[in-house]
Design a protein around this motif. Structure first.
Motif, short mmCIF file in Angstrom:
data_model
loop_
_atom_site.label_atom_id
_atom_site.label_comp_id
_atom_site.label_asym_id
_atom_site.label_seq_id
_atom_site.Cartn_x
_atom_site.Cartn_y
_atom_site.Cartn_z
N PRO A 108 2.75 -9.39 -5.22
CA PRO A 108 3.57 -8.79 -6.29
C PRO A 108 4.80 -9.66 -6.55
CG PRO A 108 3.86 -7.59 -4.24
CD PRO A 108 2.78 -8.60 -4.00
N PRO A 109 5.33 -9.57 -7.78
CA PRO A 109 6.54 -10.35 -8.06
C PRO A 109 7.70 -9.90 -7.16
CG PRO A 109 6.01 -8.84 -9.88
CD PRO A 109 4.89 -8.76 -8.90
N SER A 142 9.89 -6.49 -7.29
CA SER A 142 9.14 -5.44 -7.99
C SER A 142 9.53 -4.07 -7.46
CB SER A 142 7.63 -5.64 -7.80
OG SER A 142 6.93 -4.49 -8.26
N LEU A 179 7.64 -1.39 -8.38
CA LEU A 179 6.44 -0.56 -8.49
C LEU A 179 6.07 -0.04 -7.11
CD1 LEU A 179 4.25 -2.72 -10.90
CD2 LEU A 179 5.56 -0.65 -11.45
N ASP A 205 3.49 -1.84 -5.11
CA ASP A 205 3.87 -3.17 -4.64
C ASP A 205 4.69 -3.13 -3.35
OD1 ASP A 205 2.57 -4.31 -6.78
OD2 ASP A 205 4.40 -4.69 -7.94
N GLN A 206 5.04 -1.94 -2.88
CA GLN A 206 5.92 -1.81 -1.72
C GLN A 206 5.13 -1.75 -0.42
OE1 GLN A 206 9.12 -2.15 -2.72
NE2 GLN A 206 8.15 -2.13 -4.73
#
Length: 154
Positions: free
Chosen positions: A8-9, A12, A14, A17-18
């Motif tokens: 993920p960027p 992020s 989101l 994404d964690q």
């Protein structure tokens, strides 16, 4: 399950994404799966962890148990009192050091080990990992723990 092809960027926000959320969700799911198995043994998950250490090393000091479980004595004390009241362990002052308390399994605590031997395979089956995935997951989680713990102190 397919592995992510790209990370993920950075930054992020989101939820998916964690990594921390994936760890949290996995921990909750696994702990919930333990609950009915441990209820049959009369143990909570933290009590089970204490018993695992004692089954591995009887006559351990409270300090060494806290180190093994990464728990403070203030968290351990009520756990140990309940396990002692349940007749599974006893606390004894060490003759060589009156300030140190040794924990010893009682006969009932030692016998509980046989009944508990069904728990790890049941959890392993629930996780559905290959032996290699299991080893890799533990390796990565230990690395995360070490890295995060060391970074807190810097």
């Amino acid at each position: 399950m397919t592995p992510a092809t790209e990370p993920p960027p950075r930054g992020s926000l989101l939820l998916d994404d964690q990594l921390c959320f994936a760890l949290y969700a996995a921990s909750r799911a696994v702990t919930a799966r333990y609950r009915p198995l441990l209820e049959e043994l009369g143990l909570t998950y933290p009590q089970y962890l204490v018993m695992l250490v004692l089954w591995e090393q009887d006559a351990i000091s409270v300090r060494d148990l806290g180190t093994a479980l990464q728990l403070e004595s203030s968290t351990l004390s009520p756990l140990l009192k309940r396990l002692e009241a349940a007749g599974l362990l006893r606390r004894e002052r060490r003759p060589d050091d009156e300030r140190s308390v040794a924990l010893r399994l009682t006969e009932a605590g030692a016998k509980l080990r046989d009944r508990a031997s069904t728990v790890p395979p049941a959890i392993g089956d629930a996780m559905g990992l290959t032996p290699q995935q299991d080893a890799l997951a533990k390796q990565l989680l230990r690395l995360i723990t070490t890295n995060v713990t060391e970074n807190v102190h810097h």
